[in-house]
Design a protein around this motif. Structure first.
Motif, mmCIF file in Angstrom:
data_model
loop_
_atom_site.group_PDB
_atom_site.id
_atom_site.type_symbol
_atom_site.label_atom_id
_atom_site.label_comp_id
_atom_site.label_asym_id
_atom_site.label_seq_id
_atom_site.Cartn_x
_atom_site.Cartn_y
_atom_site.Cartn_z
ATOM 1 N N VAL A 1 44.010 26.438 18.127
ATOM 2 C CA VAL A 1 44.893 26.737 19.186
ATOM 3 C C VAL A 1 44.298 27.018 20.696
ATOM 4 C CG1 VAL A 1 45.986 29.145 19.775
ATOM 5 C CG2 VAL A 1 45.883 28.451 17.408
ATOM 6 N N ALA A 2 45.011 26.411 21.795
ATOM 7 C CA ALA A 2 44.160 26.524 23.045
ATOM 8 C C ALA A 2 43.842 27.669 23.362
ATOM 9 C CB ALA A 2 45.256 25.820 24.028
ATOM 10 N N GLN A 3 42.702 27.711 24.270
ATOM 11 C CA GLN A 3 41.991 29.022 24.712
ATOM 12 C C GLN A 3 43.200 29.803 25.425
ATOM 13 O OE1 GLN A 3 38.229 29.738 26.095
ATOM 14 N NE2 GLN A 3 37.221 28.007 24.905
ATOM 15 N N LYS A 4 43.719 29.189 26.240
ATOM 16 C CA LYS A 4 44.634 30.070 26.986
ATOM 17 C C LYS A 4 45.579 30.640 26.106
ATOM 18 C CE LYS A 4 47.891 29.440 30.795
ATOM 19 N NZ LYS A 4 48.775 28.379 32.013
ATOM 20 N N GLN A 5 46.210 30.125 25.227
ATOM 21 C CA GLN A 5 47.255 30.702 24.281
ATOM 22 C C GLN A 5 46.449 31.754 23.692
ATOM 23 O OE1 GLN A 5 49.317 27.971 21.618
ATOM 24 N NE2 GLN A 5 50.023 29.489 20.443
ATOM 25 N N GLN A 6 45.272 31.569 23.047
ATOM 26 C CA GLN A 6 44.639 32.630 22.411
ATOM 27 C C GLN A 6 44.372 33.885 23.408
ATOM 28 O OE1 GLN A 6 41.007 31.818 19.925
ATOM 29 N NE2 GLN A 6 41.465 29.488 20.174
ATOM 30 N N PHE A 7 43.754 33.666 24.517
ATOM 31 C CA PHE A 7 43.744 34.791 25.538
ATOM 32 C C PHE A 7 44.974 35.621 25.900
ATOM 33 C CE2 PHE A 7 43.402 36.372 29.829
ATOM 34 C CZ PHE A 7 42.421 37.245 29.633
ATOM 35 N N ALA A 8 45.988 34.785 25.915
ATOM 36 C CA ALA A 8 47.488 35.508 26.220
ATOM 37 C C ALA A 8 47.711 36.462 25.104
ATOM 38 C CB ALA A 8 48.528 34.503 26.518
ATOM 39 N N ALA A 9 47.718 36.158 23.785
ATOM 40 C CA ALA A 9 48.031 36.671 22.683
ATOM 41 C C ALA A 9 47.154 38.276 22.712
ATOM 42 C CB ALA A 9 47.523 35.901 21.555
ATOM 43 N N VAL A 10 45.966 38.238 23.175
ATOM 44 C CA VAL A 10 45.129 39.373 23.144
ATOM 45 C C VAL A 10 44.704 40.311 24.531
ATOM 46 C CG1 VAL A 10 43.811 38.644 21.038
ATOM 47 C CG2 VAL A 10 43.024 38.244 23.401
ATOM 48 N N TYR A 11 45.600 39.465 25.557
ATOM 49 C CA TYR A 11 45.641 39.881 27.052
ATOM 50 C C TYR A 11 45.553 41.662 27.162
ATOM 51 C CZ TYR A 11 46.269 40.422 32.045
ATOM 52 O OH TYR A 11 46.098 40.864 33.442
ATOM 53 N N ARG A 12 46.638 41.990 26.530
ATOM 54 C CA ARG A 12 47.121 43.525 26.802
ATOM 55 C C ARG A 12 46.340 44.335 25.697
ATOM 56 N NH1 ARG A 12 49.376 44.604 31.848
ATOM 57 N NH2 ARG A 12 50.463 42.564 32.508
ATOM 58 N N GLN A 13 45.487 43.771 24.683
ATOM 59 C CA GLN A 13 44.911 44.939 24.012
ATOM 60 C C GLN A 13 43.444 45.553 24.364
ATOM 61 O OE1 GLN A 13 44.134 42.687 20.061
ATOM 62 N NE2 GLN A 13 45.972 41.660 20.195
ATOM 63 N N HIS A 14 43.143 45.130 25.532
ATOM 64 C CA HIS A 14 42.160 45.686 26.165
ATOM 65 C C HIS A 14 42.358 46.131 27.478
ATOM 66 C CE1 HIS A 14 39.301 44.573 23.215
ATOM 67 N NE2 HIS A 14 40.018 43.448 23.239
ATOM 68 N N ALA A 15 41.776 47.268 28.165
ATOM 69 C CA ALA A 15 41.862 47.785 29.294
ATOM 70 C C ALA A 15 41.192 46.999 30.596
ATOM 71 C CB ALA A 15 41.959 49.345 29.673
ATOM 72 N N GLN A 16 40.209 46.509 30.055
ATOM 73 C CA GLN A 16 39.021 45.617 31.036
ATOM 74 C C GLN A 16 38.583 44.503 30.099
ATOM 75 O OE1 GLN A 16 36.140 48.537 31.807
ATOM 76 N NE2 GLN A 16 37.248 49.105 33.782
ATOM 77 N N TRP A 17 38.308 43.440 31.009
ATOM 78 C CA TRP A 17 38.002 42.336 30.475
ATOM 79 C C TRP A 17 36.770 41.725 31.459
ATOM 80 C CZ3 TRP A 17 39.103 39.735 26.180
ATOM 81 C CH2 TRP A 17 40.169 39.876 25.692
ATOM 82 N N LEU A 18 35.950 41.233 30.587
ATOM 83 C CA LEU A 18 34.729 40.458 31.270
ATOM 84 C C LEU A 18 35.179 38.864 30.664
ATOM 85 C CD1 LEU A 18 32.159 39.898 32.970
ATOM 86 C CD2 LEU A 18 30.926 40.880 30.875
ATOM 87 N N MET A 19 35.166 37.835 31.553
ATOM 88 C CA MET A 19 35.161 36.563 31.330
ATOM 89 C C MET A 19 34.029 35.932 31.696
ATOM 90 S SD MET A 19 38.147 33.741 31.775
ATOM 91 C CE MET A 19 39.449 34.740 30.727
ATOM 92 N N VAL A 20 33.085 35.270 30.571
ATOM 93 C CA VAL A 20 32.153 34.702 31.297
ATOM 94 C C VAL A 20 32.608 32.951 31.369
ATOM 95 C CG1 VAL A 20 29.728 33.828 30.566
ATOM 96 C CG2 VAL A 20 30.606 36.093 29.883
ATOM 97 N N ALA A 21 32.877 32.611 32.509
ATOM 98 C CA ALA A 21 33.599 31.246 32.706
ATOM 99 C C ALA A 21 33.530 31.057 34.351
ATOM 100 C CB ALA A 21 35.016 31.528 32.277
ATOM 101 N N ALA A 22 34.030 30.025 34.612
ATOM 102 C CA ALA A 22 34.456 29.624 36.246
ATOM 103 C C ALA A 22 35.625 30.583 36.668
ATOM 104 C CB ALA A 22 34.333 28.222 36.448
ATOM 105 N N SER A 23 35.539 31.001 37.736
ATOM 106 C CA SER A 23 36.647 31.599 38.402
ATOM 107 C C SER A 23 38.068 30.594 38.336
ATOM 108 C CB SER A 23 36.424 31.953 39.991
ATOM 109 O OG SER A 23 36.240 30.953 40.624
ATOM 110 N N GLY A 24 37.938 29.530 38.374
ATOM 111 C CA GLY A 24 39.059 28.546 38.210
ATOM 112 C C GLY A 24 39.795 28.643 36.820
ATOM 113 N N ILE A 25 38.809 28.599 35.850
ATOM 114 C CA ILE A 25 39.243 28.787 34.539
ATOM 115 C C ILE A 25 40.181 30.367 34.237
ATOM 116 C CG2 ILE A 25 38.610 29.134 31.857
ATOM 117 C CD1 ILE A 25 36.520 27.067 32.544
ATOM 118 N N ALA A 26 39.469 31.279 34.890
ATOM 119 C CA ALA A 26 40.183 32.541 34.711
ATOM 120 C C ALA A 26 41.432 32.523 35.507
ATOM 121 C CB ALA A 26 39.216 33.640 35.321
ATOM 122 N N VAL A 27 41.470 32.005 36.614
ATOM 123 C CA VAL A 27 42.889 31.802 37.369
ATOM 124 C C VAL A 27 43.843 31.289 36.490
ATOM 125 C CG1 VAL A 27 44.106 31.181 39.338
ATOM 126 C CG2 VAL A 27 41.733 32.200 39.522
#
Length: 251
Positions: A38-64
């Motif tokens: 499963v693509a990472q973007k799809q995995q992230f979307a599936a759990v995005y609303r499960q946390h009030a705060q996120w820390l992403m260790v990545a380039a800012s472009g990937i986060a966007v």
């Protein structure tokens, strides 16, 4: 939505850094490469609303790109801080005020020695940084009196952040002072302060007990590299305070 923190890694190379962060901040660690189907973007979307705060260790472009289509409004979006894989910059990317990403950026930065990057207009227009050194166990009231004395006619709401050395990072009075006034606390490693001993007058007591020539002046100056020392060290009742003013870039 859970109040817990989600820590999202993009690559396995960030695992060691993430372990340090999780040990200090808690939270749930995500290793999306373990589910390569499963693509990472799809995995992230599936759990995005499960946390009030996120820390992403990545380039800012990937986060966007991961956030594309997910963000709705500043009152409901989870906070998101981006930390580069070298642990140099903690960027408050989404929900800085309402979601607490600005505060989270400082917490992350203090854990790994990164620079907190805050771009919200309210903080950008605050020109003052207050450096504080204090005796062990000093009360929040004594800290407040010393800071207000140092500020003089300047207002507390002009202060962008408070800076101190790592030996004082857990000082209850200092933590309470920052919490009461909504001020982020930026913490510098002992070695960083020792390497930049910018003090108007070295303190023998501080040198004997802390191992550096001073705390409040160098911490404030390190936090505001283009700033000017407008209030040199002022000591009052076990609290030392210095004030640095940011020099604005003229058009």
């Amino acid at each position: 939505m859970s109040e817990s923190l989600g820590i999202w890694l993009v690559r396995s190379e960030s695992a060691a850094l993430a372990a340090v962060l999780q040990a200090q901040l808690g939270g749930t660690l995500y290793r999306p490469w373990l589910n390569s189907a499963v693509a990472q973007k799809q995995q992230f979307a599936a759990v995005y609303r499960q946390h009030a705060q996120w820390l992403m260790v990545a380039a800012s472009g990937i986060a966007v790109r991961f956030l594309d289509g997910l963000a709705q409004d500043k009152h409901n979006d989870p906070a998101l801080v981006v930390l580069d894989e070298a642990g140099r910059y903690a960027v408050s990317l989404l929900a800085g005020h309402e979601g607490g990403a600005n505060r989270l950026a400082y917490r992350v930065a203090n854990v790994v020695g990164a620079v907190p990057v805050i771009t919200t207009a309210t903080e950008a227009l605050k020109p003052l940084v207050v450096g504080i050194g204090c005796r062990k166990g000093v009360s929040v009231e004594r800290i407040a009196v010393a800071v207000r004395r140092a500020l003089g006619t300047r207002r507390l709401d002009e202060v962008r952040e408070v800076a101190t050395i790592d030996l004082k990072a857990d000082e209850p009075g200092l933590i309470e002072f920052c919490a009461r006034h909504g001020l982020p606390l930026r913490v510098f490693a002992h070695a960083t302060v020792a390497a930049r001993a910018w003090v108007t007058q070295p303190s023998d007591w501080v040198n004997r007990n802390v191992g550096v020539d001073g705390v409040c002046e160098p911490c404030a100056l390190i936090a505001c590299m283009r700033g000017q020392l407008v209030v040199p060290k002022m000591a009052l009742d076990g609290v030392a305070v210095a004030v640095v003013e940011d020099k604005r870039v003229e058009a």
